[in-house]
Motif scaffolding. Sequence first.
Motif, mmCIF file in Angstrom:
data_model
loop_
_atom_site.group_PDB
_atom_site.id
_atom_site.type_symbol
_atom_site.label_atom_id
_atom_site.label_comp_id
_atom_site.label_asym_id
_atom_site.label_seq_id
_atom_site.Cartn_x
_atom_site.Cartn_y
_atom_site.Cartn_z
ATOM 1 N N LEU A 131 -5.296 48.185 -16.259
ATOM 2 C CA LEU A 131 -4.353 49.256 -15.958
ATOM 3 C C LEU A 131 -3.064 48.624 -15.449
ATOM 4 C CD1 LEU A 131 -6.547 51.885 -14.054
ATOM 5 C CD2 LEU A 131 -6.171 51.640 -16.498
ATOM 6 N N GLY A 132 -1.962 49.043 -16.007
ATOM 7 C CA GLY A 132 -0.677 48.470 -15.594
ATOM 8 C C GLY A 132 -0.390 47.150 -16.280
ATOM 9 N N GLY A 133 -1.292 46.682 -17.098
ATOM 10 C CA GLY A 133 -1.088 45.404 -17.783
ATOM 11 C C GLY A 133 -0.678 45.620 -19.225
ATOM 12 N N THR A 134 -0.274 44.546 -19.887
ATOM 13 C CA THR A 134 0.160 44.659 -21.280
ATOM 14 C C THR A 134 -0.622 43.715 -22.185
ATOM 15 O OG1 THR A 134 1.881 43.038 -20.797
ATOM 16 C CG2 THR A 134 2.536 45.355 -20.743
ATOM 17 N N VAL A 135 -1.297 42.744 -21.556
ATOM 18 C CA VAL A 135 -1.947 41.715 -22.387
ATOM 19 C C VAL A 135 -3.442 42.010 -22.519
ATOM 20 C CG1 VAL A 135 -2.371 39.249 -22.636
ATOM 21 C CG2 VAL A 135 -0.304 40.051 -21.495
ATOM 22 N N PRO A 136 -3.920 42.187 -23.759
ATOM 23 C CA PRO A 136 -5.365 42.400 -23.935
ATOM 24 C C PRO A 136 -6.136 41.126 -23.628
ATOM 25 C CG PRO A 136 -4.135 42.862 -25.970
ATOM 26 C CD PRO A 136 -3.208 42.143 -25.045
ATOM 27 N N ILE A 137 -7.258 41.266 -22.913
ATOM 28 C CA ILE A 137 -8.084 40.112 -22.545
ATOM 29 C C ILE A 137 -9.391 40.206 -23.325
ATOM 30 C CG2 ILE A 137 -9.316 39.010 -20.629
ATOM 31 C CD1 ILE A 137 -7.111 40.490 -18.853
ATOM 32 N N ARG A 138 -9.698 39.154 -24.067
ATOM 33 C CA ARG A 138 -10.927 39.160 -24.869
ATOM 34 C C ARG A 138 -12.141 38.944 -23.961
ATOM 35 N NH1 ARG A 138 -12.391 39.267 -29.847
ATOM 36 N NH2 ARG A 138 -10.272 39.324 -30.636
ATOM 37 N N LYS A 197 -10.177 42.483 -11.454
ATOM 38 C CA LYS A 197 -10.861 42.337 -12.734
ATOM 39 C C LYS A 197 -11.782 43.524 -12.954
ATOM 40 C CE LYS A 197 -11.087 37.357 -13.309
ATOM 41 N NZ LYS A 197 -11.976 36.190 -13.351
ATOM 42 N N GLY A 198 -11.819 44.039 -14.168
ATOM 43 C CA GLY A 198 -12.688 45.161 -14.480
ATOM 44 C C GLY A 198 -14.098 44.690 -14.804
ATOM 45 N N LYS A 199 -15.018 45.667 -14.867
ATOM 46 C CA LYS A 199 -16.425 45.340 -15.099
ATOM 47 C C LYS A 199 -16.628 44.687 -16.469
ATOM 48 C CE LYS A 199 -18.122 47.127 -11.248
ATOM 49 N NZ LYS A 199 -18.612 46.245 -10.190
ATOM 50 N N PHE A 200 -15.840 45.113 -17.470
ATOM 51 C CA PHE A 200 -16.000 44.499 -18.789
ATOM 52 C C PHE A 200 -15.624 43.022 -18.742
ATOM 53 C CE2 PHE A 200 -15.722 48.941 -20.300
ATOM 54 C CZ PHE A 200 -16.873 48.955 -21.075
ATOM 55 N N SER A 244 -10.268 52.153 -13.316
ATOM 56 C CA SER A 244 -9.937 50.898 -12.659
ATOM 57 C C SER A 244 -11.156 49.978 -12.587
ATOM 58 C CB SER A 244 -9.407 51.201 -11.253
ATOM 59 O OG SER A 244 -9.339 50.044 -10.505
ATOM 60 N N GLU A 245 -12.331 50.573 -12.317
ATOM 61 C CA GLU A 245 -13.555 49.767 -12.244
ATOM 62 C C GLU A 245 -13.895 49.153 -13.598
ATOM 63 O OE1 GLU A 245 -16.173 49.028 -9.722
ATOM 64 O OE2 GLU A 245 -14.185 49.105 -8.835
ATOM 65 N N LEU A 246 -13.758 49.966 -14.642
ATOM 66 C CA LEU A 246 -14.143 49.493 -15.969
ATOM 67 C C LEU A 246 -13.161 48.476 -16.527
ATOM 68 C CD1 LEU A 246 -15.268 52.801 -17.716
ATOM 69 C CD2 LEU A 246 -16.732 50.892 -17.088
ATOM 70 N N PHE A 247 -11.881 48.814 -16.432
ATOM 71 C CA PHE A 247 -10.875 48.019 -17.153
ATOM 72 C C PHE A 247 -10.081 47.084 -16.245
ATOM 73 C CE2 PHE A 247 -11.079 52.331 -19.207
ATOM 74 C CZ PHE A 247 -12.023 51.960 -20.147
ATOM 75 N N GLY A 248 -10.205 47.247 -14.919
ATOM 76 C CA GLY A 248 -9.429 46.419 -13.988
ATOM 77 C C GLY A 248 -8.014 46.956 -13.866
ATOM 78 N N HIS A 249 -7.251 46.379 -12.970
ATOM 79 C CA HIS A 249 -5.856 46.779 -12.859
ATOM 80 C C HIS A 249 -5.003 45.606 -12.407
ATOM 81 C CE1 HIS A 249 -7.286 47.814 -8.657
ATOM 82 N NE2 HIS A 249 -6.266 47.009 -8.406
ATOM 83 N N GLU A 250 -3.738 45.699 -12.723
ATOM 84 C CA GLU A 250 -2.767 44.716 -12.259
ATOM 85 C C GLU A 250 -2.239 45.178 -10.903
ATOM 86 O OE1 GLU A 250 -2.120 41.904 -13.598
ATOM 87 O OE2 GLU A 250 -3.039 42.151 -15.575
ATOM 88 N N LYS A 251 -1.690 44.244 -10.178
ATOM 89 C CA LYS A 251 -1.074 44.603 -8.903
ATOM 90 C C LYS A 251 0.026 45.642 -9.143
ATOM 91 C CE LYS A 251 1.584 42.780 -5.143
ATOM 92 N NZ LYS A 251 2.616 41.841 -4.813
ATOM 93 N N GLY A 252 0.026 46.696 -8.352
ATOM 94 C CA GLY A 252 1.066 47.706 -8.462
ATOM 95 C C GLY A 252 0.846 48.710 -9.578
ATOM 96 N N ALA A 253 -0.332 48.639 -10.232
ATOM 97 C CA ALA A 253 -0.594 49.581 -11.333
ATOM 98 C C ALA A 253 -0.611 51.024 -10.821
ATOM 99 C CB ALA A 253 -1.924 49.241 -12.000
ATOM 100 N N PHE A 254 -1.000 51.208 -9.571
ATOM 101 C CA PHE A 254 -0.988 52.536 -8.950
ATOM 102 C C PHE A 254 -0.903 52.345 -7.442
ATOM 103 C CE2 PHE A 254 -5.272 51.213 -10.138
ATOM 104 C CZ PHE A 254 -5.879 51.110 -8.903
#
Lengths: 456, 197
Positions: free
Chosen positions: A275-282, A236-239, A218-228
């Motif tokens: 996490l829980g998302g579908t759209v890749p973010i550049r 937002k993730g660290k990347f 979750s820290e690295l990649f972030g998560h969407e609301k309700g992902a867990f």
Amino acid sequence: MSPDTPKSPPASILVVDDEPIVLQSLGDWFRQDGYLVDTAANAKEALRIAAERPHDIALLDIKMPGIDGLELQERLVKEVPDLTIIVMTAYASIESAVRALKAGAYDYITKPFDPDELSHLVRRAAEHRSLRSENERLKEQLASVAGPSPLVGVSAAMRHVQDLIDAVAVSDATVLVRGESGTGKELVARAVHARSPRRFGPLVVVNCGALPEGVLESELFGHEKGAFTGAQFRHKGKFELADGGTVFLDEIGTVTPRVQVELLRVLEEKKVTRLGGTVPIRTDFRVVAATNMDLEAAVREGRFRDDLYWRLNVFTIDLPPLRDRAGDIPALAEHFLQRFTLAMNRPPMKLSPAALDTLLSHSWPGNVRELQNAIERAVVMGKPPTIEVADLPLRIGEAESRPGPMSLEELERAHIRRVLDGSDWNISQAAKVLGIDRGTLYAKIRRYGFERVPTA
Amino acid sequence: MMDSPAHGAPRTWREIHLAPVAQLDEGTLERLALELSKRSALPCRAVPPPLAGELPRVPNRPQLDADRLLVSLEPLAEVDAPLVGITAVDIAVPIFAYVFGRARLGGRAVVISLARLDPEHYGLPRDPGLVARRAAAEILHELGHAAGLAHCEDPACLMRFAASVEAADLRGATFCADCAARLPHGLVRSTAGAPQG
């Protein structure tokens, strides 16, 4: 993107109105003005689009059938807390606009719009949004430079390290910093970042060894609301936060196989899917990783993916242990003395010749961190203007300067204590240095009645 | 602005037709034709009023509906001569309180209003020359849209977005090189960038 000449991407706007002519007119108008625009004819569609793509600004019509603009605002604020919301209203519903403002809307605008007013309002909202992002980024940057500590040392080994940092910093190559615990791997990462063209971007530090697998993901990649369970807000993730800057992945060797797979994908594609998302973010980041582990052995034993190993092992900087650069001890001790006397508001202090001899005769299994802790403690204990041997942590004297006749058990007791303090009570690291497992180390801590002593 | 940009090579325009739409006297039309001729190499010819009868208005407002005017003018334009409808009455579309002009990307007609280009609208002294210069610039801006150009980020380009008359005055008097290259041949004179007098 060139970090030296950052150019903000166009702001993205989500327009929500049940009148098709409004959506078309505003959509065309904003696109012509260089914005990225999505339109939604109702709240349900708006929530779907907001979940799919990030937006900077949302323009919401207050009066809509079904879920109205105010309720939509409430839901959007929960799901996308950093969205800047402007409500659109007719003169007749100014009261609703005031309610929207009280609920956190950035501003409101009445229909029909004055083009000049709308243009200024949206431009101001975009600037507001951009300043908030900048603020977020600067906070991250500030955290990364708090308590700065330069790489101190004039030994040949450290000069070589400095040369390597200078050589690699200007490139965008991935750097792997290797060295025993406490040798200053993070300082090398900071130096690489500070001397790189990305220096005005953030340096985002992730201690991979300190976080359980799920939290690290979750820290690295972030998560969407309700992902867990417990993911109440989009995060937002660290990347993502490191966009335009550098990510420092400390203790990379401890990363679990599942996270290794994800990491490899992100490093190769430079895109993150929350996490829980579908759209890749550049996102545009550079990676500096660090480890005190034998990664090659980990690869051979199948604990570390060889493709990730090769991805990280582009340029290696090996940090020597302090015992191999004892000539740097006086300068390091002086550096820490100045830093801690200043931080603790104490008068200037100096080491007595005997105290310096004691430091020079120690083997420093905990490396620079152990030396730093010793000096910090001495600054607390010592009487200005001189730090004497007695002010140094006893374990330094016990084990080496004043060995005397000791039983095997006494020797073990002193050695374990010294390794624990040297590793800042990192049980895994201490157990590794001692060559025993964590359970055995815990048993010995209980047996000898050790407790962690605060150093400041 | 409406629809998506037109693609392909610049079109060829033979001349520009200027048509009075409502409350526009002949003298004003001639002054506009003259002003436009200073900037465009294409012949600018005044044509008779193309629309008869009741003109479309924005509901509950004293303004003409620019989009519906445009829809009426489009079929009356010749293929190689854009039709510029000019009115002294304020124009708007339902969602906006006013617009200075309106065009469809890749369309054949444009419509502009002199109402908000006139300094008297803002309580300033009468200045027919200023109105003509502003109107000529607005016509070229809208013709740029009709030729398929979107707004331009160059602050000195005539295709720069402007929501107020001050912003319109501040932007350049001619097109940037990128936009100019995509315009029909002769729409702007090469010396059209000279400061306005």
